[in-house]
Design a protein around this motif. Structure first.
Motif, PDB file in Angstrom:
ATOM      1  N   ASP A  20       4.700   3.612   3.178  1.00 56.02           N
ATOM      2  CA  ASP A  20       5.460   2.585   2.475  1.00 56.02           C
ATOM      3  C   ASP A  20       5.947   1.526   3.469  1.00 56.02           C
ATOM      4  O   ASP A  20       6.691   1.850   4.396  1.00 56.02           O
ATOM      5  CB  ASP A  20       6.642   3.245   1.770  1.00 56.02           C
ATOM      6  N   THR A  22       8.086  -0.874   2.941  1.00 54.53           N
ATOM      7  CA  THR A  22       9.428  -1.380   2.640  1.00 54.53           C
ATOM      8  C   THR A  22      10.463  -1.087   3.727  1.00 54.53           C
ATOM      9  O   THR A  22      11.214  -1.993   4.110  1.00 54.53           O
ATOM     10  CB  THR A  22       9.901  -0.843   1.274  1.00 54.53           C
ATOM     11  N   ASN A  26      12.470  -4.108   5.649  1.00 58.11           N
ATOM     12  CA  ASN A  26      13.931  -4.197   5.598  1.00 58.11           C
ATOM     13  C   ASN A  26      14.543  -4.169   6.991  1.00 58.11           C
ATOM     14  O   ASN A  26      15.566  -4.802   7.236  1.00 58.11           O
ATOM     15  CB  ASN A  26      14.505  -3.072   4.742  1.00 58.11           C
TER      16      ASN A  26
END
Length: 140
Positions: A20, A22, A26
């Motif tokens: 992933d 993400t 972030n």
């Protein structure tokens, strides 16, 4: 330190889902970053980026600035694919600059080796000459 490869787990049919992107996105969206290592196939070229702060902004906007010069590029984090040099469950940290030459040298789909909230280590194995490049960003 998180090792991206360790973030993936096997499911019941032994297929490995893509990692992933993400959490990495972030992480790098927070604050500014500097290059603390750029090893171009065995030649250390970190000094080419001394004094530059990199901002990984929204909408793929990448900015490098040293107060007098500002260069704009693009960035993204994507799951590896079958055309990658290491397609199995990796993430690619994609960087794109067109100028100047030193920054254009960073343009590639880097494999993420490790990352923390303050450091990200990248590697690229060149398809042309087979050399290995290493790139490390650390948060300011």
């Amino acid at each position: 330190m998180l090792n991206v490869a360790s973030m993936c787990s096997n499911d019941d049919n032994n297929s490995n889902p893509p990692a992933d992107p993400t959490p990495v996105i972030n992480t790098v969206n927070q604050g500014t970053w500097r290059i603390t290592l750029y090893n171009d196939s065995g030649t250390i070229k970190t000094s080419n980026f001394t004094g530059y702060n990199f901002t990984f902004g929204t909408g793929s906007a990448l900015t490098a600035s040293n107060g007098s010069n500002t260069y704009n590029g693009t960035w993204s984090v994507t799951s590896g694919d079958s055309n990658d040099d290491n397609p199995s469950n990796d993430l690619d940290f994609n960087i794109g600059f067109t100028t100047p030459t030193n920054f254009a040298d960073l343009t590639d789909d880097w494999d993420i080796l490790t990352y923390t909230a303050s450091k990200i280590e990248l590697r690229d194995v060149s398809g042309g000459n087979g050399g290995t490049d290493l790139l490390t960003f650390e948060k300011n």
